[in-house]
Design a protein around this motif. Structure first.
Motif, PDB file in Angstrom:
ATOM      1  N   SER A 106       0.847  -1.193   0.000  1.00  5.90           N
ATOM      2  CA  SER A 106       0.000   0.000   0.000  1.00  5.90           C
ATOM      3  C   SER A 106       0.883   1.244   0.000  1.00  5.90           C
ATOM      4  CB  SER A 106      -0.904  -0.006   1.227  1.00  5.90           C
ATOM      5  OG  SER A 106      -0.124   0.011   2.407  1.00  5.90           O
ATOM      6  N   ALA A 107       0.413   2.270  -0.671  1.00  3.43           N
ATOM      7  CA  ALA A 107       1.136   3.548  -0.718  1.00  3.43           C
ATOM      8  C   ALA A 107       0.869   4.307   0.577  1.00  3.43           C
ATOM      9  CB  ALA A 107       0.668   4.360  -1.915  1.00  3.43           C
ATOM     10  N   PRO A 108       1.744   5.248   0.950  1.00  7.34           N
ATOM     11  CA  PRO A 108       1.495   6.064   2.141  1.00  7.34           C
ATOM     12  C   PRO A 108       0.202   6.855   1.976  1.00  7.34           C
ATOM     13  CG  PRO A 108       3.643   6.571   1.180  1.00  7.34           C
ATOM     14  CD  PRO A 108       2.978   5.589   0.288  1.00  7.34           C
ATOM     15  N   ARG A 109      -0.517   7.065   3.063  1.00  3.07           N
ATOM     16  CA  ARG A 109      -1.776   7.816   3.004  1.00  3.07           C
ATOM     17  C   ARG A 109      -1.522   9.291   2.767  1.00  3.07           C
ATOM     18  NH1 ARG A 109      -6.144   7.113   7.045  1.00  3.07           N
ATOM     19  NH2 ARG A 109      -7.264   7.900   5.263  1.00  3.07           N
ATOM     20  N   LEU A 110      -0.426   9.833   3.311  1.00  5.98           N
ATOM     21  CA  LEU A 110      -0.101  11.250   3.167  1.00  5.98           C
ATOM     22  C   LEU A 110       1.256  11.408   2.510  1.00  5.98           C
ATOM     23  CD1 LEU A 110      -1.032  12.540   6.728  1.00  5.98           C
ATOM     24  CD2 LEU A 110      -2.381  12.783   4.654  1.00  5.98           C
ATOM     25  N   ALA A 111       1.370  12.353   1.582  1.00  2.52           N
ATOM     26  CA  ALA A 111       2.665  12.606   0.947  1.00  2.52           C
ATOM     27  C   ALA A 111       2.706  14.037   0.427  1.00  2.52           C
ATOM     28  CB  ALA A 111       2.905  11.632  -0.195  1.00  2.52           C
TER      29      ALA A 111
END
Length: 103
Positions: A40-45
């Motif tokens: 999964s990708a980070p939720r915040l970036a």
């Protein structure tokens, strides 16, 4: 209109960005990638987009705001509890110069 945009940019730079950075870096990113590349990708970036010379603010994989030399663009509404002040770019330059001299 220019003053409102300036005020939104100042508000974002001094209040929203530090808060987003603290949230984004408070915990390790939730990108659990296994050996097959699944995860999964980070939720915040906050993405530095060198190609378009902009900062892109991502939440759950969707760009929600962009900051570039022309201004700040936000997908949804902006809530604030302070005052938005209208000023010209020269006022911004003067404040930056004044801040540099104070240090």
């Amino acid at each position: 209109m220019k003053s409102t945009l300036f005020a939104v940019i100042v508000f974002t730079l001094f209040y929203c960005l530090p808060s987003m950075a603290m949230v984004a870096f408070a915990e390790p990113p939730a990108n659990n990638i296994d050996q097959n590349g699944n995860g999964s990708a980070p939720r915040l970036a906050i993405v530095e987009d060198q190609k378009s010379a902009a900062f892109r603010f991502m939440i759950d994989g969707q760009e929600v705001a962009r900051l570039d030399s022309a201004g700040l663009y936000v997908r949804e509404g902006i809530s604030h509890g302070g005052v938005l002040t209208d000023s010209e770019p020269t006022d911004f330059d003067a404040r930056i110069t004044q801040g540099a001299k104070a240090k």
